[in-house]
Design an enzyme around this catalytic site. Structure first.
Site, short mmCIF file in Angstrom:
data_model
loop_
_atom_site.label_atom_id
_atom_site.label_comp_id
_atom_site.label_asym_id
_atom_site.label_seq_id
_atom_site.Cartn_x
_atom_site.Cartn_y
_atom_site.Cartn_z
N ASP A 60 0.01 -7.51 1.48
CA ASP A 60 0.56 -6.15 1.64
C ASP A 60 2.08 -6.15 1.62
O ASP A 60 2.73 -5.44 2.39
CB ASP A 60 0.04 -5.48 2.91
CG ASP A 60 0.02 -3.95 2.78
OD1 ASP A 60 0.43 -3.44 1.72
OD2 ASP A 60 -0.41 -3.28 3.73
N SER A 98 4.82 2.46 7.80
CA SER A 98 4.47 1.34 6.92
C SER A 98 5.67 0.86 6.12
O SER A 98 6.35 1.64 5.47
CB SER A 98 3.37 1.77 5.94
OG SER A 98 2.11 1.54 6.47
N HIS A 113 0.82 -1.22 0.00
CA HIS A 113 0.00 0.00 0.00
C HIS A 113 0.86 1.27 0.00
O HIS A 113 0.36 2.35 -0.32
CB HIS A 113 -0.99 0.01 1.17
CG HIS A 113 -0.41 0.32 2.52
ND1 HIS A 113 -0.04 -0.65 3.42
CD2 HIS A 113 -0.15 1.50 3.13
CE1 HIS A 113 0.42 -0.09 4.52
NE2 HIS A 113 0.36 1.23 4.37
#
Length: 377
Positions: A144, A220, A114
Site C-alpha cells: 500500500d 490515508s 489505495h
C-alpha cells in the site's frame, strides 16, 4: 457489534489473511542482477532531530506540518445505465481524497497506493495553498505504498526517521486531512510494532506500527511522526470497535525501500520462493501424526511447509512438504508471516539461505528467489 476493519482512504479494501500463506509461482531470470545503488527518494534534513522535551508535539508538528499535502483524485467510470437507456451521462466522475508528505524538495511525495489507485487525475495541495497537478510514478498494492511527483522546486520536506528502532510507548503524532479537514493533528503512543496479525486489507507484507492516535478517512497516506520531528510511518488503516479505535501505519523504512524501487523501475519487486505454510502447534502436530501417512512432524511450535509449488525456487532448492522452516538468512522465524516478511526483504535473483528441520536434523538450503508475477499481486 464485531470489530470492523477498513482502510482510511477513499477506496475501501477488505480482505483477510489466514495462517496459511501461499507464495505463488512466478517468472524471472535465474541470474543474479547487477546491484545498482538505490535512487535517492528523500533529502537529508538540514537540522538535527528535535530533542524530546517541553512542547515537543508542537515543535514536531511545526517541523513536519508544512510538508503534509492533501491529495484529491478523480476517476472516470462507465455508467452502463446511461449508455443503454440514456439515464444520465455515459461516464461518471468519482472523487476521492487522502494525504501524503513531501520527501524531496523537487516534488517527490509518498502516499498510500489505495489513495491514488485507478485515478485519472491527481491534484496536490500544500498547506500554504499552492496547488499542483500530480503524476503517479507507481504504486504497490501489497504494501500500500505509492509515489506521486509534482513539478516544483524548493518545497518543504519531511525528515524521515528510522522505524526499525521504534518501541511501544513512544509518542506517535498523526497529521492528515480527515474528512477534508486539512492539517488535522492527533497524538497518541505506539501501541505495538511489527504487527503482522492485524488482517489489514492487502497488506500481507507489512509489519505494521500500531498506535492509538486518532485517524479517520482522509488520513490515508499522511505521516506518523515521532517526538523528534521525523516521519516514522505512513498512516494506512483503522480498526474500530465499540469504545475504542486502533490505527496502523506502514513503517517508513519499508515505505522508503518500496519507493526506491518504484522510482527506479516504476514498480515494486517482491521475491517469491513457492511454499505454502502453516503455523504448527503441538496439538496440530499430534493430529497430523495421527492421520497423515505422508510424514511425521515434531510436536513443537514452528512453521510447517504444507505444500511446495511445482517448478519454483523452493522445489529446485530441495525444500519438501513437512519440513519446518526455522530461519531465513540466519534470522529465526516463528510464524508464516515472519517467513514472508523475511523473504520479501531479500532480492530477486540473489541467493537466500533457508534453514529447515527435517527428521529432527537442521540443514540450510540455498534458494534463488524469483519475481512475483504481476497477475498474482
Amino acid at each position: 457489534m464485531p470489530p470492523s476493519l477498513r482502510l482510511i482512504g477513499f477506496t475501501l479494501i477488505a480482505t483477510s489473511l489466514n495462517s496459511c500463506s501461499l507464495l505463488r509461482d512466478l517468472r524471472g531470470g535465474s541470474q543474479a542482477p547487477k546491484v545498482e545503488p538505490p535512487p535517492v527518494v528523500h533529502d537529508q534534513p538540514r537540522s538535527a532531530p528535535l530533542q524530546p522535551g517541553e512542547n515537543v508535539i508542537v515543535k514536531a508538528v511545526e517541523r513536519v506540518g508544512p510538508s503534509v499535502v492533501r491529495i484529491d483524485t478523480e476517476k472516470d467510470i462507465n455508467n452502463p445505465m446511461g449508455q443503454l437507456f440514456g439515464l444520465g451521462p455515459s461516464t461518471q466522475r468519482q472523487q476521492g481524497q487522502g494525504s501524503g508528505f513531501i520527501t524531496r524538495a523537487n516534488g517527490l511525495i509518498f502516499t498510500n497506493e489505495h489513495v491514488v489507485r485507478g485515478a485519472d487525475r491527481v491534484n496536490v495541495t500544500l498547506p500554504d495553498g499552492r496547488r499542483f497537478q500530480g503524476t503517479v510514478l507507481g504504486g504497490d498494492p501489497l504494501t500500500d505504498v505509492a509515489v506521486v511527483k509534482v513539478v516544483a522546486e524548493n518545497l518543504p520536506v519531511a525528515s524521515l526517521g528510522n522505524s526499525d528502532q521504534l518501541r511501544p510507548g513512544e509518542w506517535a503524532i498523526a497529521i492528515g486531512n480527515p474528512f477534508g479537514l486539512n492539517n488535522t493533528v492527533t497524538a497518541g503512543i505506539i501501541s505495538a510494532v511489527d504487527r503482522t496479525d492485524a488482517n489489514i486489507g492487502e497488506g500481507q507484507r507489512v509489519p505494521y506500527i500500531q498506535t492509538d492516535a486518532a485517524v479517520n478517512p482522509g488520513n490515508s497516506g499522511g505521516p506518523l511522526i515521532s517526538a523528534a520531528g521525523e516521519v516514522i510511518g505512513m498512516n494506512t488503516a483503522i480498526r474500530k470497535a465499540p469504545g475504542a479505535g486502533l490505527s496502523f501505519a506502514v513503517p517508513i523504512n519499508l515505505a522508503k525501500r518500496i519507493a526506491q524501487q518504484i522510482v527506479s523501475t516504476g514498480q515494486a519487486s517482491h521475491p517469491f520462493i513457492g511454499v505454502q505454510l502453516r503455523s504448527l502447534t503441538p496439538q496440530l502436530a499430534r493430529e497430523i501424526n495421527a492421520t497423515s501417512t505422508r510424514c511425521t512432524v515434531p510436536v513443537v511450535n514452528g512453521v510447517l511447509v504444507v505444500d511446495v509449488v511445482p517448478d519454483t525456487p523452493a522445489e529446485s532448492a530441495g525444500i519438501r512438504q513437512c519440513d519446518l522452516i526455522r530461519a531465513v538468512n540466519a534470522t529465526p522465524v516463528e510464524n508464516p508471516s515472519e517467513v514472508q516478511l523475511a523473504v520479501d526483504r531479500g532480492r530477486v535473483g540473489q541467493p537466500m539461505q533457508i534453514t529447515i528441520e527435517r527428521d529432527g536434523l537442521e540443514q540450510t538450503l540455498e534458494v534463488l528467489p524469483k519475481e512475483l508475477p504481476r497477475r498474482q499481486r
